[in-house]
Design an enzyme around this catalytic site. Structure first.
Site, PDB file in Angstrom:
ATOM      1  N   ASP A   1       0.838  -1.193   0.000  1.00 29.26           N
ATOM      2  CA  ASP A   1       0.000   0.000   0.000  1.00 29.26           C
ATOM      3  C   ASP A   1       0.880   1.253   0.000  1.00 29.26           C
ATOM      4  OD1 ASP A   1      -2.783   1.131   0.363  1.00 29.26           O
ATOM      5  OD2 ASP A   1      -1.638   2.191   1.908  1.00 29.26           O
TER       6      ASP A   1
ATOM      7  N   TYR B   1       3.058   9.922   0.533  1.00 34.95           N
ATOM      8  CA  TYR B   1       4.009   9.370   1.508  1.00 34.95           C
ATOM      9  C   TYR B   1       5.456   9.764   1.187  1.00 34.95           C
ATOM     10  CZ  TYR B   1      -0.031   6.440   2.711  1.00 34.95           C
ATOM     11  OH  TYR B   1      -1.284   5.997   3.053  1.00 34.95           O
TER      12      TYR B   1
ATOM     13  N   LYS C   1      -2.104   6.127  -4.465  1.00 34.39           N
ATOM     14  CA  LYS C   1      -3.242   7.032  -4.233  1.00 34.39           C
ATOM     15  C   LYS C   1      -2.957   8.432  -4.769  1.00 34.39           C
ATOM     16  CE  LYS C   1      -3.737   4.637   0.182  1.00 34.39           C
ATOM     17  NZ  LYS C   1      -2.364   4.514   0.704  1.00 34.39           N
TER      18      LYS C   1
ATOM     19  N   HIS D   1      -7.328   9.431  -2.577  1.00 28.62           N
ATOM     20  CA  HIS D   1      -6.883   9.306  -1.186  1.00 28.62           C
ATOM     21  C   HIS D   1      -7.938   9.837  -0.202  1.00 28.62           C
ATOM     22  CE1 HIS D   1      -2.756   9.047   1.019  1.00 28.62           C
ATOM     23  NE2 HIS D   1      -3.721   8.716   1.834  1.00 28.62           N
TER      24      HIS D   1
HETATM   25  N1  LIG Z   1      -5.952   5.869   3.109  1.00 26.24           N
HETATM   26  C1  LIG Z   1      -5.539   6.595   4.121  1.00 26.24           C
HETATM   27  O1  LIG Z   1      -5.961   7.744   4.317  1.00 26.24           O
HETATM   28  C2  LIG Z   1      -4.539   6.021   5.090  1.00 26.24           C
HETATM   29  C3  LIG Z   1      -4.349   6.624   6.337  1.00 26.24           C
HETATM   30  C4  LIG Z   1      -3.429   6.059   7.219  1.00 26.24           C
HETATM   31  C5  LIG Z   1      -2.747   4.891   6.859  1.00 26.24           C
HETATM   32  N2  LIG Z   1      -2.951   4.334   5.617  1.00 26.24           N
HETATM   33  C6  LIG Z   1      -2.212   3.105   5.205  1.00 26.24           C
HETATM   34  O2  LIG Z   1      -2.373   2.136   6.215  1.00 26.24           O
HETATM   35  C7  LIG Z   1      -1.092   1.703   6.671  1.00 26.24           C
HETATM   36  C8  LIG Z   1      -1.156   1.274   8.136  1.00 26.24           C
HETATM   37  O3  LIG Z   1      -1.548   2.340   8.970  1.00 26.24           O
HETATM   38  P1  LIG Z   1      -0.522   3.020   9.991  1.00 26.24           P
HETATM   39  O4  LIG Z   1       0.826   2.969   9.388  1.00 26.24           O
HETATM   40  O5  LIG Z   1      -1.065   4.377  10.311  1.00 26.24           O
HETATM   41  O6  LIG Z   1      -0.682   2.206  11.330  1.00 26.24           O
HETATM   42  P2  LIG Z   1      -0.517   0.686  11.815  1.00 26.24           P
HETATM   43  O7  LIG Z   1      -0.122  -0.227  10.720  1.00 26.24           O
HETATM   44  O8  LIG Z   1      -1.769   0.352  12.571  1.00 26.24           O
HETATM   45  O9  LIG Z   1       0.669   0.815  12.869  1.00 26.24           O
HETATM   46  C9  LIG Z   1       1.998   1.028  12.488  1.00 26.24           C
HETATM   47  C10 LIG Z   1       2.847   1.090  13.739  1.00 26.24           C
HETATM   48  O10 LIG Z   1       2.732  -0.137  14.469  1.00 26.24           O
HETATM   49  C11 LIG Z   1       4.021  -0.728  14.645  1.00 26.24           C
HETATM   50  N3  LIG Z   1       3.845  -2.181  14.490  1.00 26.24           N
HETATM   51  C12 LIG Z   1       3.657  -2.849  13.319  1.00 26.24           C
HETATM   52  N4  LIG Z   1       3.513  -4.175  13.556  1.00 26.24           N
HETATM   53  C13 LIG Z   1       3.603  -4.349  14.908  1.00 26.24           C
HETATM   54  C14 LIG Z   1       3.541  -5.479  15.746  1.00 26.24           C
HETATM   55  N5  LIG Z   1       3.357  -6.694  15.232  1.00 26.24           N
HETATM   56  N6  LIG Z   1       3.688  -5.280  17.094  1.00 26.24           N
HETATM   57  C15 LIG Z   1       3.864  -4.035  17.603  1.00 26.24           C
HETATM   58  N7  LIG Z   1       3.928  -2.921  16.845  1.00 26.24           N
HETATM   59  C16 LIG Z   1       3.803  -3.065  15.506  1.00 26.24           C
HETATM   60  C17 LIG Z   1       4.929  -0.104  13.598  1.00 26.24           C
HETATM   61  O11 LIG Z   1       6.262  -0.004  14.081  1.00 26.24           O
HETATM   62  P3  LIG Z   1       7.576  -0.342  13.203  1.00 26.24           P
HETATM   63  O12 LIG Z   1       7.369   0.155  11.795  1.00 26.24           O
HETATM   64  O13 LIG Z   1       8.635   0.394  13.914  1.00 26.24           O
HETATM   65  O14 LIG Z   1       7.764  -1.845  13.259  1.00 26.24           O
HETATM   66  C18 LIG Z   1       4.300   1.307  13.434  1.00 26.24           C
HETATM   67  O15 LIG Z   1       4.804   2.187  14.413  1.00 26.24           O
HETATM   68  C19 LIG Z   1      -0.199   2.920   6.391  1.00 26.24           C
HETATM   69  O16 LIG Z   1       1.174   2.613   6.456  1.00 26.24           O
HETATM   70  C20 LIG Z   1      -0.711   3.321   5.022  1.00 26.24           C
HETATM   71  O17 LIG Z   1      -0.166   2.479   4.030  1.00 26.24           O
HETATM   72  C21 LIG Z   1      -3.844   4.861   4.756  1.00 26.24           C
END
Ligand SMILES: NC(=O)c1ccc[n+]([C@@H]2O[C@H](COP(=O)([O-])OP(=O)(O)OC[C@H]3O[C@@H](n4cnc5c(N)ncnc54)[C@H](OP(=O)(O)O)[C@@H]3O)[C@@H](O)[C@H]2O)c1
Length: 275
Positions: A45, A50, A79, A112
């Site tokens: 994704d 980004y 996006k 997006h």
């Molecule tokens: N469409 C939109 O508007 C939108 C908005 C927000 C996000 N997104 C997409 O969704 C993806 C995921 O959302 P997000 O990045 O906000 O949050 P997330 O995936 O819920 O959380 C990411 C965080 O959790 C940590 N983490 C990952 N796996 C873990 C595990 N097994 N145990 C403990 N901690 C863990 C990561 O640390 P480390 O990296 O240090 O391991 C990072 O700090 C984004 O990267 C993006 O691609 C889309």
């Protein structure tokens, strides 16, 4: 371990678990992509916003050149950012993303957010108020998205952060149906009504900020740049007991990690309705 797939409404398949790349920083995202491919991820994704698509592309290309994966085995999402909602900007923006990713096509291209900013505004115009808003209708943007499919630059198109009313309006005014709506899903925001609404219309929900949002019949894209977590996050081949599901339901507070409340006065802001 390979991820299961969900069938999209155009017959294509989306691997359930993907790797998120938001805030995956310079010098770490290439390695995360390579580790993820080795761990069995095929869904990635990405987004122009980004700012790391060029490094994502280096990681993807390295694994393709190594013979570890073929391009057709990967599912790459990107996006369109909010400053470029005018119909004639969509194809050029996707071409820029493809150039960064070093690919000929993306598997999925998303709007997006449903609301746009002026092209001359900053990418994140907090505090600028309505002066930074563009009133380009997302229906106009969608015509540009359809053009991306017609040109072969995107295999599928979809939306992100759209509410039910906006989806209904788009469905009544599109030639190509969106295959998915990518929205925040987690125990604090279980999105039951929106997920059901999308299911009834054959639109797959992809959940972001998803850690622990499992067993919902949706796709999830946890972000990590840590090899052990990348491996852990794809290894979710289990279903929860009804008691666990009930417990997770009880955690729902309709609280968002990404409310973008700064823009709540925008005509096309999506979180002013129940779902
Ligand atoms: N469409 C939109 O508007 C939108 C908005 C927000 C996000 N997104 C997409 O969704 C993806 C995921 O959302 P997000 O990045 O906000 O949050 P997330 O995936 O819920 O959380 C990411 C965080 O959790 C940590 N983490 C990952 N796996 C873990 C595990 N097994 N145990 C403990 N901690 C863990 C990561 O640390 P480390 O990296 O240090 O391991 C990072 O700090 C984004 O990267 C993006 O691609 C889309």
């Amino acid at each position: 371990m390979m991820s299961k797939v969900l069938k999209l409404n155009n017959g294509r398949e989306l691997p359930v678990v993907g790797l998120g790349t938001y805030k995956s920083g310079p010098g770490e995202v290439k390695k995360a992509i390579k580790d993820a491919i080795d761990a069995g991820y095929r869904h990635f994704d990405c987004a122009w916003f980004y700012g790391n698509e060029a490094e994502v592309g280096i990681g993807l290309r390295a694994k393709i050149d190594e013979g570890k994966v073929k391009r057709q085995d990967l599912f790459i999402t990107s996006k369109l950012w909010n400053n470029f909602h005018a119909k004639d900007q969509v194809v050029p923006m996707l071409k820029e993303t493809l150039n960064n990713l070093k690919l000929d096509y993306v598997d999925l291209y998303l709007i997006h957010w449903p609301f746009g900013f002026k092209e001359t505004a900053s990418l994140w115009p907090v505090g600028k108020g309505a002066a930074a808003y563009s009133d380009v209708d997302y229906l106009e943007t969608w015509q540009g998205m359809e053009e991306c499919v017609n040109l072969g630059l995107a295999k599928s198109i979809g939306i992100s952060n759209f509410n039910a009313e906006q989806i209904e309006r788009l469905l009544k005014n599109c030639k190509i149906k969106p295959v998915c709506n990518q929205v925040e899903v987690n125990p604090n925001l279980n999105q039951k009504k929106l997920i059901e609404f999308c299911k009834q219309r054959d639109i797959v929900v992809v959940g972001y900020c998803p850690l622990a949002a499992i067993s919902l019949g949706i796709s999830v894209i946890p972000k990590s740049v840590t090899k052990s977590r990348i491996i852990e996050n794809i290894d979710i081949d289990f279903t929860l007991d009804p008691e666990d599901v009930a417990y997770l339901d009880s955690c729902n507070k309709n609280q968002r990690v990404c409310p973008l409340a700064e823009f709540k006065n925008h005509k096309y802001y999506s979180f002013n309705t129940e779902y």
